[in-house]
Enzyme design. Structure first.
Site, PDB file in Angstrom:
ATOM      1  N   MET A 119       0.832  -1.207   0.000  1.00 16.01           N
ATOM      2  CA  MET A 119       0.000   0.000   0.000  1.00 16.01           C
ATOM      3  C   MET A 119       0.872   1.265   0.000  1.00 16.01           C
ATOM      4  SD  MET A 119      -2.999  -1.254  -0.109  1.00 16.01           S
ATOM      5  CE  MET A 119      -4.112   0.040   0.396  1.00 16.01           C
ATOM      6  N   HIS A 120       1.606   1.435  -1.054  1.00 16.86           N
ATOM      7  CA  HIS A 120       2.402   2.658  -1.213  1.00 16.86           C
ATOM      8  C   HIS A 120       2.602   2.849  -2.709  1.00 16.86           C
ATOM      9  CE1 HIS A 120       5.659   5.604  -0.791  1.00 16.86           C
ATOM     10  NE2 HIS A 120       6.333   4.886  -1.661  1.00 16.86           N
ATOM     11  N   HIS A 140      -4.017  -6.000  -8.441  1.00 17.56           N
ATOM     12  CA  HIS A 140      -5.078  -5.037  -8.100  1.00 17.56           C
ATOM     13  C   HIS A 140      -6.410  -5.775  -8.032  1.00 17.56           C
ATOM     14  CE1 HIS A 140      -7.479  -1.498  -7.888  1.00 17.56           C
ATOM     15  NE2 HIS A 140      -8.007  -1.646  -9.082  1.00 17.56           N
ATOM     16  N   GLU A 169      -7.195 -14.217  -6.837  1.00 17.47           N
ATOM     17  CA  GLU A 169      -5.909 -13.513  -6.847  1.00 17.47           C
ATOM     18  C   GLU A 169      -4.749 -14.483  -6.709  1.00 17.47           C
ATOM     19  OE1 GLU A 169      -6.698  -9.125  -4.961  1.00 17.47           O
ATOM     20  OE2 GLU A 169      -6.057 -10.697  -3.614  1.00 17.47           O
TER      21      GLU A 169
HETATM   22  C1  GRF Z   1      -5.221  -8.003  -2.147  1.00 19.19           C
HETATM   23  O1  GRF Z   1      -6.623  -7.972  -2.255  1.00 19.19           O
HETATM   24  C2  GRF Z   1      -4.591  -7.173  -3.236  1.00 19.19           C
HETATM   25  O2  GRF Z   1      -5.271  -7.205  -4.439  1.00 19.19           O
HETATM   26  C3  GRF Z   1      -4.675  -5.787  -2.639  1.00 19.19           C
HETATM   27  O3  GRF Z   1      -4.372  -5.984  -1.268  1.00 19.19           O
HETATM   28  C4  GRF Z   1      -4.780  -7.301  -0.880  1.00 19.19           C
HETATM   29  C5  GRF Z   1      -3.611  -7.976  -0.243  1.00 19.19           C
HETATM   30  O4  GRF Z   1      -3.949  -9.193   0.366  1.00 19.19           O
HETATM   31  N1  GRF Z   1      -3.803  -4.879  -3.338  1.00 19.19           N
HETATM   32  P1  GRF Z   1      -2.828 -10.075   1.048  1.00 19.19           P
HETATM   33  O5  GRF Z   1      -2.005  -9.176   1.947  1.00 19.19           O
HETATM   34  O6  GRF Z   1      -2.002 -10.694  -0.036  1.00 19.19           O
HETATM   35  O7  GRF Z   1      -3.571 -11.115   1.853  1.00 19.19           O
END
Ligand code: GRF
Length: 191
Positions: A89-90, A108, A177
């Site tokens: 988150m940066h 994303h 994901e």
């Molecule tokens: C995921 O949903 C990713 O897409 C978003 O942040 C979340 C991270 O999940 N950018 P984790 O830390 O891998 O469990």
């Protein structure tokens, strides 16, 4: 074996998917948050970790660009073939991206062009409830200075069901994901 560096800020479930897939040597995990559970996952797997909080850097008089350059220095020292932002988150600027020693990819939790920035899953779910979208999805893309944009490397649509609550949707998104991220990393490393 190829080497990857993974940057995280949270739970690290995507990091765990990469650890479990054994596609590459994870040379280093960087977190910008001390309480990121992903750090524990990395330590448990015997992977080197590094905590680099932006807040502390700024409090010590550093700049954002200086921070990006410092992260780049540490990442470069790990000699990666690929750099994976997995819940990092940066937003990196050119001070990181222009000197990064390998391709930088990001995961994303929305389809290309949709819900850039934080809380992508929640915002898609709210849009669904307003009748604005029928589904959501995920993407892996190359990182450019613009947030959650850049050449797309893979996508997967994720349906939203009438019976969903945010937890149910989030869990389906995370499963998608983990699969997509592993697929894309495998493809890049074998190219
Ligand atoms: C995921 O949903 C990713 O897409 C978003 O942040 C979340 C991270 O999940 N950018 P984790 O830390 O891998 O469990």
């Amino acid at each position: 074996m190829k080497r990857i560096v993974v940057l995280i800020s949270g739970g690290g479930s995507n990091l765990q998917a990469l650890i479990d897939a054994r596609l590459a040597e994870i040379a280093l995990v960087v977190s910008n948050r001390a309480d990121a559970f992903g750090l524990e996952r990395a330590r448990k797997a015997g992977i080197a970790t590094l905590l680099l909080p932006l807040k502390q850097w700024l409090a010590a008089g550093g700049t954002r660009d200086g921070y990006d350059a410092d992260v780049a220095k540490h990442v470069t020292a790990a000699r990666p073939d690929l750099i994976v932002l997995a819940g990092w988150m940066h937003v990196f600027g050119p001070a990181f991206l222009d000197v990064a020693p390998a391709k930088v990819i990001n995961l994303h939790p929305a389809l290309p062009g949709q819900f850039p920035g934080a809380r992508g899953i929640e915002r898609a779910f709210e849009a669904y409830k307003r009748g604005e979208v029928a589904q959501t999805g995920i993407m892996v893309h190359e990182v450019i200075p613009e947030v959650d944009a850049g050449p797309v490397l893979g996508t997967a649509a994720v349906p939203i069901w009438l019976t969903d609550d945010l937890d149910a949707l989030s869990s389906r998104m995370h499963t998608a994901e983990h699969k997509l991220l592993v697929e894309v990393v495998r493809r890049i490393l074998s190219a």
